[in-house]
Design a protein around this motif. Sequence first.
Motif, PDB file in Angstrom:
ATOM      1  N   LEU A 144      76.784  42.111  73.502  1.00  0.00           N
ATOM      2  CA  LEU A 144      76.278  40.801  73.098  1.00  0.00           C
ATOM      3  C   LEU A 144      75.102  41.025  72.170  1.00  0.00           C
ATOM      4  O   LEU A 144      74.404  42.036  72.276  1.00  0.00           O
ATOM      5  N   ARG A 145      74.883  40.067  71.283  1.00  0.00           N
ATOM      6  CA  ARG A 145      73.674  40.084  70.468  1.00  0.00           C
ATOM      7  C   ARG A 145      72.897  38.802  70.718  1.00  0.00           C
ATOM      8  O   ARG A 145      73.399  37.705  70.472  1.00  0.00           O
ATOM      9  N   LEU A 146      71.689  38.966  71.205  1.00  0.00           N
ATOM     10  CA  LEU A 146      70.792  37.836  71.421  1.00  0.00           C
ATOM     11  C   LEU A 146      69.906  37.641  70.198  1.00  0.00           C
ATOM     12  O   LEU A 146      69.556  38.610  69.515  1.00  0.00           O
ATOM     13  N   SER A 147      69.552  36.395  69.967  1.00  0.00           N
ATOM     14  CA  SER A 147      68.627  36.063  68.884  1.00  0.00           C
ATOM     15  C   SER A 147      67.436  35.312  69.446  1.00  0.00           C
ATOM     16  O   SER A 147      67.575  34.547  70.400  1.00  0.00           O
ATOM     17  N   CYS A 148      66.304  35.535  68.842  1.00  0.00           N
ATOM     18  CA  CYS A 148      65.074  34.822  69.186  1.00  0.00           C
ATOM     19  C   CYS A 148      64.553  34.233  67.881  1.00  0.00           C
ATOM     20  O   CYS A 148      64.018  34.970  67.039  1.00  0.00           O
ATOM     21  N   ALA A 149      64.719  32.931  67.719  1.00  0.00           N
ATOM     22  CA  ALA A 149      64.312  32.255  66.486  1.00  0.00           C
ATOM     23  C   ALA A 149      62.960  31.592  66.703  1.00  0.00           C
ATOM     24  O   ALA A 149      62.738  30.934  67.716  1.00  0.00           O
ATOM     25  N   PHE A 206      70.594  49.436  74.054  1.00  0.00           N
ATOM     26  CA  PHE A 206      70.039  48.214  73.453  1.00  0.00           C
ATOM     27  C   PHE A 206      69.249  48.571  72.198  1.00  0.00           C
ATOM     28  O   PHE A 206      68.606  49.623  72.137  1.00  0.00           O
ATOM     29  N   THR A 207      69.300  47.679  71.213  1.00  0.00           N
ATOM     30  CA  THR A 207      68.529  47.861  69.987  1.00  0.00           C
ATOM     31  C   THR A 207      67.828  46.563  69.619  1.00  0.00           C
ATOM     32  O   THR A 207      68.481  45.524  69.508  1.00  0.00           O
ATOM     33  N   ILE A 208      66.521  46.646  69.439  1.00  0.00           N
ATOM     34  CA  ILE A 208      65.752  45.483  69.004  1.00  0.00           C
ATOM     35  C   ILE A 208      65.499  45.615  67.507  1.00  0.00           C
ATOM     36  O   ILE A 208      65.250  46.720  66.995  1.00  0.00           O
ATOM     37  N   SER A 209      65.558  44.497  66.814  1.00  0.00           N
ATOM     38  CA  SER A 209      65.278  44.490  65.374  1.00  0.00           C
ATOM     39  C   SER A 209      64.736  43.117  64.999  1.00  0.00           C
ATOM     40  O   SER A 209      64.816  42.173  65.792  1.00  0.00           O
ATOM     41  N   ARG A 210      64.182  43.031  63.807  1.00  0.00           N
ATOM     42  CA  ARG A 210      63.660  41.735  63.383  1.00  0.00           C
ATOM     43  C   ARG A 210      63.894  41.530  61.901  1.00  0.00           C
ATOM     44  O   ARG A 210      63.931  42.501  61.122  1.00  0.00           O
ATOM     45  N   ASP A 211      64.010  40.271  61.530  1.00  0.00           N
ATOM     46  CA  ASP A 211      64.119  39.856  60.136  1.00  0.00           C
ATOM     47  C   ASP A 211      63.045  38.805  59.919  1.00  0.00           C
ATOM     48  O   ASP A 211      63.239  37.636  60.271  1.00  0.00           O
ATOM     49  N   ASN A 212      61.913  39.220  59.401  1.00  0.00           N
ATOM     50  CA  ASN A 212      60.793  38.286  59.251  1.00  0.00           C
ATOM     51  C   ASN A 212      61.079  37.190  58.227  1.00  0.00           C
ATOM     52  O   ASN A 212      60.511  36.101  58.320  1.00  0.00           O
ATOM     53  N   ALA A 213      61.955  37.464  57.282  1.00  0.00           N
ATOM     54  CA  ALA A 213      62.317  36.423  56.316  1.00  0.00           C
ATOM     55  C   ALA A 213      63.060  35.279  56.996  1.00  0.00           C
ATOM     56  O   ALA A 213      63.016  34.137  56.532  1.00  0.00           O
ATOM     57  N   LYS A 214      63.749  35.600  58.098  1.00  0.00           N
ATOM     58  CA  LYS A 214      64.495  34.586  58.851  1.00  0.00           C
ATOM     59  C   LYS A 214      63.776  34.166  60.119  1.00  0.00           C
ATOM     60  O   LYS A 214      64.318  33.394  60.915  1.00  0.00           O
ATOM     61  N   ASN A 215      62.561  34.690  60.328  1.00  0.00           N
ATOM     62  CA  ASN A 215      61.797  34.367  61.548  1.00  0.00           C
ATOM     63  C   ASN A 215      62.621  34.604  62.813  1.00  0.00           C
ATOM     64  O   ASN A 215      62.596  33.785  63.746  1.00  0.00           O
ATOM     65  N   THR A 216      63.314  35.706  62.852  1.00  0.00           N
ATOM     66  CA  THR A 216      64.223  35.968  63.967  1.00  0.00           C
ATOM     67  C   THR A 216      64.129  37.422  64.409  1.00  0.00           C
ATOM     68  O   THR A 216      64.010  38.328  63.581  1.00  0.00           O
ATOM     69  N   VAL A 217      64.169  37.592  65.708  1.00  0.00           N
ATOM     70  CA  VAL A 217      64.280  38.918  66.316  1.00  0.00           C
ATOM     71  C   VAL A 217      65.611  38.978  67.059  1.00  0.00           C
ATOM     72  O   VAL A 217      66.029  37.994  67.673  1.00  0.00           O
ATOM     73  N   TYR A 218      66.252  40.132  66.995  1.00  0.00           N
ATOM     74  CA  TYR A 218      67.564  40.317  67.593  1.00  0.00           C
ATOM     75  C   TYR A 218      67.501  41.362  68.705  1.00  0.00           C
ATOM     76  O   TYR A 218      66.689  42.287  68.672  1.00  0.00           O
ATOM     77  N   LEU A 219      68.390  41.215  69.651  1.00  0.00           N
ATOM     78  CA  LEU A 219      68.589  42.225  70.672  1.00  0.00           C
ATOM     79  C   LEU A 219      70.083  42.507  70.756  1.00  0.00           C
ATOM     80  O   LEU A 219      70.850  41.684  71.251  1.00  0.00           O
ATOM     81  N   GLN A 220      70.477  43.657  70.220  1.00  0.00           N
ATOM     82  CA  GLN A 220      71.867  44.096  70.316  1.00  0.00           C
ATOM     83  C   GLN A 220      72.041  44.856  71.630  1.00  0.00           C
ATOM     84  O   GLN A 220      71.343  45.854  71.857  1.00  0.00           O
ATOM     85  N   MET A 221      72.931  44.384  72.454  1.00  0.00           N
ATOM     86  CA  MET A 221      73.147  44.987  73.764  1.00  0.00           C
ATOM     87  C   MET A 221      74.566  45.529  73.841  1.00  0.00           C
ATOM     88  O   MET A 221      75.530  44.756  73.741  1.00  0.00           O
ATOM     89  N   ASN A 222      74.689  46.818  73.973  1.00  0.00           N
ATOM     90  CA  ASN A 222      75.984  47.472  74.085  1.00  0.00           C
ATOM     91  C   ASN A 222      76.136  48.101  75.466  1.00  0.00           C
ATOM     92  O   ASN A 222      75.159  48.315  76.180  1.00  0.00           O
ATOM     93  N   SER A 223      77.373  48.416  75.809  1.00  0.00           N
ATOM     94  CA  SER A 223      77.659  49.063  77.100  1.00  0.00           C
ATOM     95  C   SER A 223      76.981  48.325  78.250  1.00  0.00           C
ATOM     96  O   SER A 223      76.325  48.937  79.100  1.00  0.00           O
ATOM     97  N   LEU A 224      77.158  47.030  78.271  1.00  0.00           N
ATOM     98  CA  LEU A 224      76.491  46.222  79.299  1.00  0.00           C
ATOM     99  C   LEU A 224      77.016  46.556  80.682  1.00  0.00           C
ATOM    100  O   LEU A 224      78.200  46.869  80.874  1.00  0.00           O
ATOM    101  N   LYS A 225      76.111  46.472  81.641  1.00  0.00           N
ATOM    102  CA  LYS A 225      76.423  46.773  83.036  1.00  0.00           C
ATOM    103  C   LYS A 225      76.245  45.516  83.878  1.00  0.00           C
ATOM    104  O   LYS A 225      75.441  44.643  83.523  1.00  0.00           O
ATOM    105  N   PRO A 226      76.929  45.410  85.009  1.00  0.00           N
ATOM    106  CA  PRO A 226      76.759  44.229  85.878  1.00  0.00           C
ATOM    107  C   PRO A 226      75.308  43.990  86.285  1.00  0.00           C
ATOM    108  O   PRO A 226      74.894  42.826  86.418  1.00  0.00           O
TER     109      PRO A 226
END
Length: 122
Positions: A18-23, A68-88
């Motif tokens: 899943l990829r979460l966004s924080c706007a 998990f990988t966190i990244s940000r795009d300041n031009a879009k005022n958004t931070v992302y959280l890419q979550m792979n291999s998720l566990k219960p």
Amino acid sequence: QLQLVESGGGLVQAGGSLRLSCAASGRTFSSYAVGWFRQAPGKERAFITGINWSGAMTYYVDSVKGRFTISRDNAKNTVYLQMNSLKPEGTAVYYCAAGGGSGSYNTPWTYWGQGTQVTVSS
């Protein structure tokens, strides 16, 4: 004032992604560090990852490193959280927060979003 809105949560099978966004809206987002936290049922909210204002520095707890990988795009005022291999055990409400610090766990987190539910089925 800074307003944060998380999105991207949902139901996913174990091993999925899943990829979460924080706007953000309001004050100058690019001057703040941003962190992601999660709160599982019956547990306290816990820091999992953070990123500094420029994106040059990132921090992860051991349980999500390499998945998990966190990244940000300041031009879009958004931070992302890419979550792979998720566990219960990753089932939780995920929150983003912003504060004036490095982005590590002890940053003074001033602004919080309302959270987004992530459910990982086994």
